[in-house]
Structure formats: structure tokens, C-alpha cells
Design an enzyme around this catalytic site. Structure first.
Site, PDB file in Angstrom:
ATOM      1  N   HIS A 156      -1.719   7.865  -5.791  1.00  0.00           N
ATOM      2  CA  HIS A 156      -0.805   7.251  -6.228  1.00  0.00           C
ATOM      3  C   HIS A 156       0.351   6.243  -6.344  1.00  0.00           C
ATOM      4  O   HIS A 156       0.403   6.934  -5.468  1.00  0.00           O
ATOM      5  CB  HIS A 156      -1.104   8.444  -7.360  1.00  0.00           C
ATOM      6  N   LYS A 204       5.329   9.584  -8.084  1.00  0.00           N
ATOM      7  CA  LYS A 204       4.818  10.369  -8.303  1.00  0.00           C
ATOM      8  C   LYS A 204       5.127  11.669  -7.761  1.00  0.00           C
ATOM      9  O   LYS A 204       5.410  11.934  -6.685  1.00  0.00           O
ATOM     10  CB  LYS A 204       2.898  10.610  -8.534  1.00  0.00           C
TER      11      LYS A 204
END
Length: 271
Positions: free
Chosen positions: A157, A161
């Protein structure tokens, strides 16, 4: 039936803005409230303007109780503390609560479950059609292969995040564990470092990568003797999660109180 009046929680964030845009494009749904954290510099801003749309007159507020007086549902992709704070009000107001928040603990889940005797909750680590189909496939493959095939879950990600493994990775791990008829808690290997020794048979491994602007890539690897099966999903835009969440809300409006998942929304229970 009248349009479903929806509140977007975290309306100033990336997912909140995506949800606002998709609601504006969806027949049968209308934005009625925009929730943001107390003290946010975005309070009082127009939700439409923030989402890159014409002004819609829905101003960001930190007062869910007031916003929910004339609403049917809330779309909640925030942080665990905010989601848990929203649970009681959503249940008291009789709102459909669609929860896409990740990083929730077992105690958080217990709080959410406690309201489902009187409230409708749809909760999923990922709201996209593709990921939920992937989870169904993972469960089926795990059922078909014995523990001679090691299961590893890899996800990447964007650099911002804050939780790992991702909610989606954990959801895929749960699907694999269910297919194997084991508990994920007893078999999860979450991060390896140093002299770890040989891989424990039956473990479900997780690896998390972070960097750049990656929306979300997930792979489930079944590694057996001399062969390997890999099932993957790559998200190119978070709009897929927004579309799934609104589909879930519209579906849930006609359900009885209870805890539901995207498996229920998409009719994948018997897959």
C-alpha cells in the site's frame, strides 16, 4: 422508495471525498451529511467542493447526533476510535452502518457486534467486488489443498497507510483459515525477522510493503512441492471501494438487524 440519505464519515479524507463523488453519481442515494473529526481545519467546508464537485451545501460537521437526525445510513472509512464512537449513535438512530475501517481490534469488533441485535451493520476489510471474489476463491483453494501447500499473503500500500497487515490481507487470511477449518489467530505468522527457524507447517504468513502511492495490491500464494498457485488483485483507484460501499448501503437498507459482510451483499455465501 425514496433516495437513501447517507452520511459520509471522514468526509475530508481521500476515501470520504471518493464516497461523496460516487454518491453524486448513484441513483437512489443522496448525501445528507458530512462528518469530520473535532478540531479539523476542514469543518464548515462544503463536501462537494472538497470532492471536486460543484458546491452541494453539505458542510462538514463533527456532530454526528445532529447529522443523523435526518439520515438513513453512514459510510464509515475512518480510524478505529472514530468508528467505535460512531457505532452507538448509528445504532440509536437506526442507521445502516457500513464499516470499511481497518485496524479494528477484537474488542472493537465485540463492540460493533453488540449493537447488531438492533442495528444493521455491513463490515468488510475491503468493499471491492474483485477482492471479495478473490476471498471466495482463496477459501475454495484452501479447502482443496492440504497443508503441504504453504499459504503466504503479500500486500503493498501507499506510504501513508498506518496499519499492517491491511484489513484486506487479514480478510484473505480469514478466508484461507476458514477453508482449512482452522483459526487464523492460532496460525498467523505476522512478520519474520532474524533467525526464525524453519516455517511452521500450517501457518498463514503475512508480509506488508509500504511505499509511493500504491492504492492496494494483494496476492495469496499457495506454495507446494514443486509448484505454486498465486491469486492476485490490484486496485487502481479507491473509487472501487466507494462503489462497493454504496452498493452495500443500498442492499442493507432492506435487511433485518444483524452483522453482514460483502459476501452477503454479493451473494457469495454458497460459492
Amino acid at each position: 422508495m425514496s433516495d437513501m440519505r447517507l452520511i459520509v464519515a471522514g468526509a475530508g479524507g481521500r476515501m470520504g471525498r471518493a464516497l461523496t463523488r460516487v454518491i453524486s453519481e448513484t441513483s437512489g442515494a443522496v448525501l445528507t451529511g458530512a462528518l469530520e473529526a473535532p478540531g479539523s481545519e476542514l469543518l464548515g467546508k462544503d463536501a462537494g467542493t472538497l470532492a471536486g464537485l460543484p458546491a452541494n451545501g453539505v458542510l462538514l460537521s463533527a456532530d454526528l447526533w445532529s447529522l443523523s437526525a435526518n439520515a438513513d445510513g453512514i459510510l464509515d472509512f475512518t480510524v478505529p476510535g472514530a468508528t467505535i464512537a460512531n457505532v452507538a449513535i448509528a445504532a440509536q438512530r437506526g442507521l445502516v452502518h457500513v464499516i470499511g475501517t481497518t485496524g479494528l481490534t477484537a474488542s472493537d469488533d465485540a463492540v460493533i457486534k453488540s449493537v447488531t441485535s438492533r442495528a444493521i451493520v455491513v463490515k468488510s476489510g475491503n468493499m471491492s467486488l474483485g477482492v471479495n471474489l478473490l476471498a471466495a476463491l482463496v477459501k475454495r483453494v484452501a479447502q482443496s489443498l492440504d497443508d503441504g501447500f504453504d499459504i503466504e499473503i503479500l500486500e503493498i500500500h501507499h506510504r501513508a497507510k498506518v496499519d499492517a497487515p491491511s484489513g484486506t490481507a487479514y480478510m484473505l487470511g480469514e478466508a484461507a483459515a476458514e477453508g482449512r477449518k482452522i483459526t487464523l489467530e492460532a496460525h498467523a505468522a505476522r512478520g519474520r525477522d532474524g533467525h526464525t527457524g524453519a516455517r511452521r507447517s500450517g501457518d498463514i504468513g503475512f508480509a506488508s510493503l509500504r511505499g509511493g502511492t500504491v492504492t492496494g495490491d494483494h496476492s495469496v500464494i499457495f506454495a507446494g512441492p514443486y509448484e505454486r498457485i498465486e491469486l492476485s488483485h490490484k486496485a487502481e483507484d479507491r473509487m472501487i471501494f466507494a462503489h462497493g460501499a454504496i452498493k452495500a448501503a443500498l442492499w442493507a437498507r432492506n435487511q433485518k438487524p444483524g452483522m453482514y459482510s460483502m459476501t452477503d451483499v454479493l451473494g457469495l455465501g454458497d460459492f
